[in-house]
Design an enzyme around this catalytic site. Structure first.
Site, PDB file in Angstrom:
ATOM      1  N   VAL A  33      37.717  42.535 -11.339  1.00  0.00           N
ATOM      2  CA  VAL A  33      38.415  43.657 -10.705  1.00  0.00           C
ATOM      3  C   VAL A  33      38.445  43.479  -9.200  1.00  0.00           C
ATOM      4  O   VAL A  33      39.476  43.694  -8.546  1.00  0.00           O
ATOM      5  CB  VAL A  33      37.750  44.997 -11.081  1.00  0.00           C
ATOM      6  N   PRO A  53      26.154  39.835  -4.511  1.00  0.00           N
ATOM      7  CA  PRO A  53      25.294  38.674  -4.739  1.00  0.00           C
ATOM      8  C   PRO A  53      26.126  37.498  -5.236  1.00  0.00           C
ATOM      9  O   PRO A  53      27.056  37.668  -6.026  1.00  0.00           O
ATOM     10  CB  PRO A  53      24.326  39.163  -5.825  1.00  0.00           C
ATOM     11  N   GLY A  56      27.085  36.862  -8.893  1.00  0.00           N
ATOM     12  CA  GLY A  56      28.018  37.761  -9.565  1.00  0.00           C
ATOM     13  C   GLY A  56      29.463  37.514  -9.192  1.00  0.00           C
ATOM     14  O   GLY A  56      30.342  38.322  -9.523  1.00  0.00           O
ATOM     15  N   ASP A 118      37.622  52.459 -11.812  1.00  0.00           N
ATOM     16  CA  ASP A 118      37.477  53.048 -13.137  1.00  0.00           C
ATOM     17  C   ASP A 118      36.792  54.414 -13.132  1.00  0.00           C
ATOM     18  O   ASP A 118      36.311  54.876 -14.162  1.00  0.00           O
ATOM     19  CB  ASP A 118      36.721  52.094 -14.074  1.00  0.00           C
TER      20      ASP A 118
END
Length: 252
Positions: A33, A53, A56, A118
Site C-alpha cells: 500500500v 524498518p 518491512g 483502510d
C-alpha cells in the site's frame, strides 16, 4: 421564484487536485500500500520521506530508496517525527491499528492532513482509483465504500476515452500559453477563456491532437476578430464563414 437549482446530495467528498509539488510528505510504512502511495506522491513531484524498518520494505519501496527518489529513515515511527514544520501531509500504511490511531491523533493535534490506510474515519482525504494519460488525470472515488468498485468504474471510463486524448490536452495547454503571449492583459481574461472554450467545442479531439505549431500560430490570428476557423480552414488560409470557389459547379 421560478428558478430551479441543484439539489444538495450530502455524503460526498470535495474532490480537489492537491498541489504537493516540492512539499514534504511523510509516509509511514513500506509495504504494498505504501508503494502505491509513494508512486502517487512522486508523480505529483512531492518531497517524500519514508519511515519504516528495512525488513518491512516492499521491493518497489526498496527500489525507490535505493534510487534516492525518496528520503528514508530505517526505524518505526516516533512522535518527534512530526516536529518537522515542513511536513504538510502524513500517510500511514502499517498493520498496527493502535500505532495508526496514535499517528492520526498526533496529526490532529498538529493540524496536519492525514490518511490512515483502510480506516476511513481516520482520513482527512481519500485516494481514489486514478487514470493517467499525460496531463489528464481522472479520479473515481466511492468515499471509502468500495475501493475495488472504484477501480472497475475507472477502467470502464478509461476504455471509452480516445487513445490520444493526452496529446490533445498537451497541445491545448501549449495553445493557451501562446494565447497569453498574444493577449497578456488582465482585461483580456474573459475573452481568452471564452475563445479557448469555443476552440475546444468546435474542434474534435482528433483535430486538437493533429494540431501543429504552425497551426497554432495561424489559429491565434483569429483571436482578435473572435472567430473560430476549422483546422482545414487554418491550413488552407481561409477565413471562417467565407466560401471560396474551388473550380467545381453545382449545376448541370
Amino acid at each position: 421564484m421560478g428558478e430551479k437549482f441543484p439539489e444538495i446530495e450530502g455524503g460526498g467528498s470535495l474532490i480537489l487536485a492537491w498541489q504537493v509539488r516540492n512539499k514534504r510528505v511523510l509516509v509511514v510504512g513500506g509495504g504494498e500500500v505504501a508503494a502505491g502511495r509513494i508512486l502517487n506522491l512522486l508523480n505529483a513531484d512531492a518531497n517524500v520521506l519514508v519511515i519504516s524498518p528495512r525488513d518491512g520494505l516492499n521491493p518497489e519501496v526498496a527500489y525507490r530508496i535505493e534510487q534516492k527518489q525518496v528520503d528514508y529513515i530505517d526505524r518505526v515511527f516516533e512522535p518527534t517525527d512530526l516536529d518537522d514544520p515542513n511536513i504538510t501531509m502524513v500517510l500511514t500504511a502499517v498493520d498496527d491499528p493502535e500505532a495508526s490511531t496514535q499517528i492520526w491523533k498526533l496529526c490532529k493535534e498538529k493540524r496536519i492532513a492525514a490518511n490512515i490506510a483502510d480506516v476511513p474515519p481516520e482520513c482527512d482525504f481519500y485516494f481514489g482509483s486514478m487514470h493517467r494519460d499525460g496531463p489528464l488525470q481522472i479520479m473515481v472515488s466511492t468515499n471509502g465504500n468500495g475501493p475495488k468498485l472504484a477501480n472497475i468504474v475507472r477502467r470502464r471510463i478509461a476504455a471509452n476515452l480516445p487513445p490520444n486524448i493526452g496529446d490533445a490536452i498537451k497541445k491545448v495547454g501549449a495553445l493557451r500559453r501562446k494565447l497569453r503571449g498574444v493577449a497578456p492583459g488582465i482585461e483580456e481574461g474573459p475573452k481568452r477563456m471564452q475563445w479557448m472554450s469555443k476552440v475546444c467545442l468546435a474542434w474534435s479531439l482528433e483535430d486538437l491532437c493533429d494540431m501543429e505549431e504552425q497551426d497554432m500560430e495561424k489559429l491565434l490570428e483569429s483571436y482578435a476578430p473572435n472567430v473560430i476557423p476549422s483546422l482545414e480552414q487554418v491550413r488552407l488560409g481561409e477565413e471562417p464563414g467565407v466560401w471560396q470557389f474551388d473550380g467545381s459547379f453545382g449545376w448541370y
